[in-house]
Scaffold this active site. Sequence first.
Site, short mmCIF file in Angstrom:
data_model
loop_
_atom_site.label_atom_id
_atom_site.label_comp_id
_atom_site.label_asym_id
_atom_site.label_seq_id
_atom_site.Cartn_x
_atom_site.Cartn_y
_atom_site.Cartn_z
N HIS A 81 38.29 37.66 36.09
CA HIS A 81 39.30 36.60 35.38
C HIS A 81 39.78 36.16 33.54
CE1 HIS A 81 35.43 34.81 33.99
NE2 HIS A 81 34.86 34.48 34.56
N ASP A 363 32.36 38.17 36.75
CA ASP A 363 31.77 39.85 36.57
C ASP A 363 30.65 40.01 37.38
OD1 ASP A 363 30.61 37.03 35.92
OD2 ASP A 363 29.37 37.76 34.11
#
Length: 464
Positions: A81, A363
């Site tokens: 994102h 991540d």
Amino acid sequence: MNVLSALLLLVHLIPVSAARNGVTSKNRKRIMPDPVTEPPVMDPIYEALLYCNIPRVAERSMEGHAPHHFKLVSVHVFIRHGDRYPLYVIPKTKRPEIDCTLVANRKPYHPKLEAFVSHMSKGSGASFESPLHSLPLYPSHQLCEMGELTQTGVVQHLQNGQLLRDIYLKKHKLLPSDWSTKQLHLETTGKSRTLQSGLALLYGFLPDFDWKKVYFRHQPSALFCSGNCYCPLRNQYLEKEQRRQYLLRLKNRQLERTYEEMARIVDTPTKQLRAANPIDAMLCLFCHNVSFPCTRNGCVNMEHFKVIKRHQIEDESERREKKLYLGYALLGAHPILNQTVGRMRRAAEGRKEELFALSSAHDVTLAPILSALGLTEARFPRFAARLIFELWQDREKPGEHSVRILYDGVDVTFHTSFCQDHHKRSPKPMCPLENFVRFVKRDMFVALGSGSTNYYDACHREGS
Ligand SMILES: *[C@@H]1O[C@H](CO)[C@@H](O)[C@H](O)[C@H]1NC(C)=O
Ligand SMILES: *[C@@H]1O[C@H](CO)[C@@H](O)[C@H](O)[C@H]1NC(C)=O
């Protein structure tokens, strides 16, 4: 890249260097295009700026580069994102005042920003897999909510989408003109920032964003392991990795002193401050050029930031050496890579479905995939990072399919463990699909060194 765009890149990056937080001009001069395939350097400011990934004028990109006798068959995109508000607050300080509304007169800006907002506000009836339909389709709070995507985050992904559209749709005609829902495979975790990032990318990507054709599936796990999430050995590796992290932290006296000092400033027990993960909030302030908080006891400052950030870089470097994370990554990334291989094989067989796959993730999704692929030098996934698998067919030998792998626009195909140096032996500038398939179906487990040859066995081996 030409001189002008290099210059624009520099000019654009300089103001971001958190002038308020006292970054020196010496540091500013060192900002260069990011060497994704080179290991991180021990300059915390430089690394932090790359991590922010502030949209710039010139984006270098090697996506879609292939000799003319190759035809693009399918594309599989994994994104992190975009820029977001912190997930944690620094205890006893005011929440950073960052505005998550999308407005034309704020930087960074993208020409499609207003059209994106207007189109998203018409999508309230969009049908997504539950529970995604209850999420807002774009960020809108004047004071960002925790973890909310910011305008920077939206712009980052509009830009990603536009870049991919120019290459894959305009140049390589990946989708037929009468494309339908079947040609897209879209999935996201259940956070508003991942759904919104996926929507922004698609809005930049698709020539006509038709709500009837856009369907997002929900992935409850950040590992996208749908149906294959149970893997006890993966958890064991993770526990050992966390233990390693803990021991490294204990060794760092300077880090400990920094936490103590910050804890004194915000008048909170050191343990509690550390548990609040202050680097997350500090990175957000840094990326948004907002000063670090002050109290009557003093200010959190750039030196504190540097010490914690430097420790992060050291931690990543030790993580690479100790290989515990690799064990976690191989098992963690298998299900998602296995899915990708399945899609690629079907496309290689000539099925015209799932030509463009998008997984909007975190991540903690991208990092294990990068490790598992053997991309040991790759940086930790920055905001709006993109990892792309391209499937190509050789028109001269239609039975042969090849893959290319790109990380943030850099071709990393020949840095992967299953295609290292392949280009030195073969005239084709790509990796045979079979190499990738063999890796995912078998060699991933061989790399674990436990003697297993499949996911189930590897997950259930006794300790190692
Ligand atoms: C960052 O903040 C400083 C101090 O308020 C300001 O002078 C500078 O113009 C800001 N930079 C950007 C890019 O907003
Ligand atoms: C791998 O993919 C195949 C289909 O392509 C599926 O049958 C199998 O269950 C998957 N395995 C894992 C562990 O995800």
